[in-house]
Design an enzyme around this catalytic site. Structure first.
Site, PDB file in Angstrom:
ATOM      1  N   THR A 108       2.642  14.524 -11.276  1.00  0.00           N
ATOM      2  CA  THR A 108       1.275  14.970 -11.305  1.00  0.00           C
ATOM      3  C   THR A 108       0.623  13.692 -11.028  1.00  0.00           C
ATOM      4  O   THR A 108       0.444  12.660 -11.830  1.00  0.00           O
ATOM      5  CB  THR A 108       1.090  15.931 -12.414  1.00  0.00           C
ATOM      6  OG1 THR A 108       1.822  17.052 -12.440  1.00  0.00           O
ATOM      7  CG2 THR A 108      -0.738  16.354 -12.339  1.00  0.00           C
TER       8      THR A 108
ATOM      9  N   GLY B  20       0.817  -2.139  -9.730  1.00  0.00           N
ATOM     10  CA  GLY B  20       1.204  -2.944  -8.693  1.00  0.00           C
ATOM     11  C   GLY B  20       2.746  -3.406  -9.061  1.00  0.00           C
ATOM     12  O   GLY B  20       3.538  -3.527  -7.858  1.00  0.00           O
ATOM     13  N   THR B  21       3.127  -3.471 -10.184  1.00  0.00           N
ATOM     14  CA  THR B  21       4.532  -3.613 -10.587  1.00  0.00           C
ATOM     15  C   THR B  21       5.520  -2.437  -9.786  1.00  0.00           C
ATOM     16  O   THR B  21       6.406  -2.802  -9.231  1.00  0.00           O
ATOM     17  CB  THR B  21       4.900  -3.688 -12.052  1.00  0.00           C
ATOM     18  OG1 THR B  21       3.965  -4.573 -12.430  1.00  0.00           O
ATOM     19  CG2 THR B  21       6.331  -3.990 -12.507  1.00  0.00           C
TER      20      THR B  21
ATOM     21  N   CYS C 199       0.936 -12.128 -17.583  1.00  0.00           N
ATOM     22  CA  CYS C 199       2.256 -11.356 -17.710  1.00  0.00           C
ATOM     23  C   CYS C 199       3.102 -12.383 -18.412  1.00  0.00           C
ATOM     24  O   CYS C 199       4.474 -11.858 -18.885  1.00  0.00           O
ATOM     25  CB  CYS C 199       2.785 -11.363 -16.494  1.00  0.00           C
ATOM     26  SG  CYS C 199       1.618 -10.038 -15.531  1.00  0.00           S
TER      27      CYS C 199
ATOM     28  N   SER D 191      -2.883  -3.317  -6.532  1.00  0.00           N
ATOM     29  CA  SER D 191      -3.253  -2.649  -8.156  1.00  0.00           C
ATOM     30  C   SER D 191      -4.703  -2.675  -8.243  1.00  0.00           C
ATOM     31  O   SER D 191      -5.625  -3.522  -7.932  1.00  0.00           O
ATOM     32  CB  SER D 191      -2.574  -3.748  -8.909  1.00  0.00           C
ATOM     33  OG  SER D 191      -2.874  -3.358 -10.066  1.00  0.00           O
ATOM     34  N   ALA D 192      -5.074  -1.509  -8.507  1.00  0.00           N
ATOM     35  CA  ALA D 192      -6.846  -1.321  -9.026  1.00  0.00           C
ATOM     36  C   ALA D 192      -7.255  -2.249  -9.787  1.00  0.00           C
ATOM     37  O   ALA D 192      -8.448  -2.561  -9.715  1.00  0.00           O
ATOM     38  CB  ALA D 192      -7.039   0.190  -9.306  1.00  0.00           C
ATOM     39  N   HIS D 193      -6.523  -2.622 -10.840  1.00  0.00           N
ATOM     40  CA  HIS D 193      -7.408  -3.226 -11.851  1.00  0.00           C
ATOM     41  C   HIS D 193      -7.790  -4.655 -11.822  1.00  0.00           C
ATOM     42  O   HIS D 193      -8.302  -5.366 -12.407  1.00  0.00           O
ATOM     43  CB  HIS D 193      -6.716  -3.210 -13.186  1.00  0.00           C
ATOM     44  CG  HIS D 193      -5.373  -3.903 -13.415  1.00  0.00           C
ATOM     45  ND1 HIS D 193      -5.342  -5.126 -14.132  1.00  0.00           N
ATOM     46  CD2 HIS D 193      -3.961  -3.840 -13.178  1.00  0.00           C
ATOM     47  CE1 HIS D 193      -4.084  -5.655 -14.158  1.00  0.00           C
ATOM     48  NE2 HIS D 193      -3.303  -4.947 -13.611  1.00  0.00           N
TER      49      HIS D 193
ATOM     50  N   GLN E  11      -3.182  -9.780  -6.006  1.00  0.00           N
ATOM     51  CA  GLN E  11      -4.039 -10.787  -6.273  1.00  0.00           C
ATOM     52  C   GLN E  11      -5.022 -10.857  -5.008  1.00  0.00           C
ATOM     53  O   GLN E  11      -6.298 -11.179  -5.448  1.00  0.00           O
ATOM     54  CB  GLN E  11      -3.459 -12.046  -6.525  1.00  0.00           C
ATOM     55  CG  GLN E  11      -2.922 -12.385  -7.978  1.00  0.00           C
ATOM     56  CD  GLN E  11      -3.716 -12.308  -9.066  1.00  0.00           C
ATOM     57  OE1 GLN E  11      -4.893 -12.146  -9.150  1.00  0.00           O
ATOM     58  NE2 GLN E  11      -3.099 -11.813 -10.349  1.00  0.00           N
TER      59      GLN E  11
HETATM   60  N1  PLP Z   1       1.977  -8.910  -8.490  1.00  0.00           N
HETATM   61  C1  PLP Z   1       0.996 -10.033  -8.856  1.00  0.00           C
HETATM   62  C2  PLP Z   1       0.930 -11.073  -7.789  1.00  0.00           C
HETATM   63  C3  PLP Z   1       0.382  -9.910  -9.980  1.00  0.00           C
HETATM   64  O1  PLP Z   1      -0.439 -10.884 -10.076  1.00  0.00           O
HETATM   65  C4  PLP Z   1       0.470  -8.770 -10.882  1.00  0.00           C
HETATM   66  C5  PLP Z   1      -0.235  -8.696 -12.181  1.00  0.00           C
HETATM   67  O2  PLP Z   1      -0.850  -9.831 -12.586  1.00  0.00           O
HETATM   68  C6  PLP Z   1       1.258  -7.677 -10.489  1.00  0.00           C
HETATM   69  C7  PLP Z   1       2.116  -7.840  -9.388  1.00  0.00           C
HETATM   70  C8  PLP Z   1       1.500  -6.659 -11.497  1.00  0.00           C
HETATM   71  O3  PLP Z   1       0.431  -5.684 -11.267  1.00  0.00           O
HETATM   72  P1  PLP Z   1       0.387  -4.453 -12.350  1.00  0.00           P
HETATM   73  O4  PLP Z   1      -0.325  -5.311 -13.467  1.00  0.00           O
HETATM   74  O5  PLP Z   1      -0.654  -3.493 -11.558  1.00  0.00           O
HETATM   75  O6  PLP Z   1       1.603  -3.868 -12.721  1.00  0.00           O
END
Ligand code: PLP
Length: 394
Positions: free
Chosen positions: A239, A72-73, A329, A201-203, A181
């Site tokens: 890849t 996601g980042t 984070c 983001s998949a996780h 989220q």
């Molecule tokens: N954006 C939000 C709102 C998030 O809560 C998070 C992760 O907690 C991210 C971005 C980052 O996602 P990733 O952990 O896949 O890098």
């Protein structure tokens, strides 16, 4: 870890066994490089195509509008840097975001500011909501991008994304939303909502870690961050992480097929937890919007015991419950006040005092009831550190 209660789904989610099963093929016999022309390669390419359609389906996009990223980042970085990267000095212009975004957005904004982009950080109200009028007022002739998160990771508040996107589009600015989220938990249909880019983001939706996606509306052009073999429409060379992509696809499909029922179930669990809590711990208060929030998300404060949230978290951990004191984070900054709560008008002491309890797919009523037995013991064992005359619950 048997008998533990996992209530930290905003940090990450356990992989759904059906997702893990879907990933066995690319993790095993289907090992080809999707860029190869032989059968092994084509098999891997087919798996990616299917997963791309599944992720697109989650938000009503077409598969060609989905770019897989490593997180996601990275999706957030691609959205922001991709708009501004290497623009001529006179075209750098202005962007607007909120003051409660995830660091994946705020740190990217800071980098852009160091490189000549001007940024406006919109305020939020006491529930963490951006006022669409503030966006309308902040737009400038040179505003090129607006980026406002769909749901906040710390307090769970949902933003009025449809309205914010409409205002940005009417002004001619691109609109990006960080839906990391909310994706898979709260519906977002890009056919109805005029967003240009969406990060996922998949996780966070019972898929694997290390795989994200950026929806990019057809016709929107971004500069890549990673150069190489031209994978992902040239926007993300490398890849492909085939197993991650397949897992993301499976997770997206599961989330899409069950979103409404699961949201209702989680809201019911959340209300059960909050109602039970307010009976046994009258000093507990909810932070964030009372109902415009992620279905399974509770952000709690305990009047008079702010500043003790790390001790509380550790004591709950010892008792078998995993929760968070804010955002995963920022665990290394856990004792600092949360910038999200400060932006919502909390003072520095109250802004340190949150307990984030986030429920997910495998949580049950039994676990909620067990938590309601464990939490009061943990809270009552803390010494009072502050008292707030005239304190009112939000
Ligand atoms: N954006 C939000 C709102 C998030 O809560 C998070 C992760 O907690 C991210 C971005 C980052 O996602 P990733 O952990 O896949 O890098």
């Amino acid at each position: 870890m048997p008998d533990r209660i996992y209530f930290d789904h905003s940090a990450t989610t356990p992989i759904d066994p059906r997702v893990a099963f879907a990933m066995t093929l690319p993790n095993g016999e289907c090992y080809g490089n999707p860029s190869s022309l032989h059968s092994e390669g084509r098999q891997a390419r087919d798996l990616i195509n299917r997963a791309r359609a599944q992720v697109a389906g989650l938000i009503g996009a077409t598969p060609a509008e989905i770019v897989f990223t490593a997180s996601g980042t990275e999706a957030d970085n691609l959205a922001l840097l991709g708009v501004f990267r290497f623009a001529n000095g006179d075209r750098l212009g202005h962007m607007i975001t909120s003051s409660i975004e995830h660091p994946a957005i705020t740190e990217t904004c800071r980098f852009l500011e160091q490189n000549g982009v001007q940024a406006t950080y919109l305020p939020v109200d006491e529930h963490g909501v951006v006022d669409p009028d503030d966006l309308a007022k902040a737009l400038r002739p040179d505003t090129r991008l607006v980026s406002i998160m769909a749901a906040n990771n710390v307090v769970g508040t949902l933003q009025p994304i449809a309205e914010l996107a409409r205002i940005a589009k009417e002004h001619g600015a691109l609109f990006h939303t960080d839906a990391v989220q909310s994706a898979g938990k709260v519906p977002l249909d890009v056919g109805q909502v005029p967003v240009d880019m969406v990060s996922m983001s998949a996780h966070k939706l019972h898929g694997p870690k290390g795989i994200g996606a950026l929806y990019i509306r057809s016709g929107v052009h971004l500069q890549p961050l990673v150069f190489g073999g031209g994978q992902e429409h040239g926007l993300r060379s490398a890849t492909e992480n085939v197993a991650g992509i397949v897992g993301f696809g499976a997770a997206a499909q599961l989330a899409a097929s069950d979103m409404t029922d699961e949201a209702v179930r989680l809201v019911q669990l959340r209300y059960r937890l909050l109602a039970g809590l307010q009976e046994v711990l009258p000093q507990a208060y909810l932070i964030g919007h009372p109902f415009k929030r992620l279905p399974g998300h509770l952000c709690l404060g305990f009047a008079g015991q702010e500043g003790e949230s790390i001790r509380l978290l550790l004591s709950l951990d010892e008792a078998g419950v995993a929760v968070s004191s804010g955002s995963a984070c920022s665990a290394h900054k856990a004792s600092e006040p949360s910038y999200v709560l400060l932006a919502m008008g909390f003072d520095a002491i109250r802004a340190r005092g949150t307990l984030r309890v986030t429920l997910g797919r495998f949580n049950t009523k039994v676990e909620v009831d067990r938590f309601l037995e464990i939490l009061p013991q943990a809270v009552n064992s803390l010494r009072p550190v502050a008292s707030y005359a005239g304190f009112t619950r939000s």
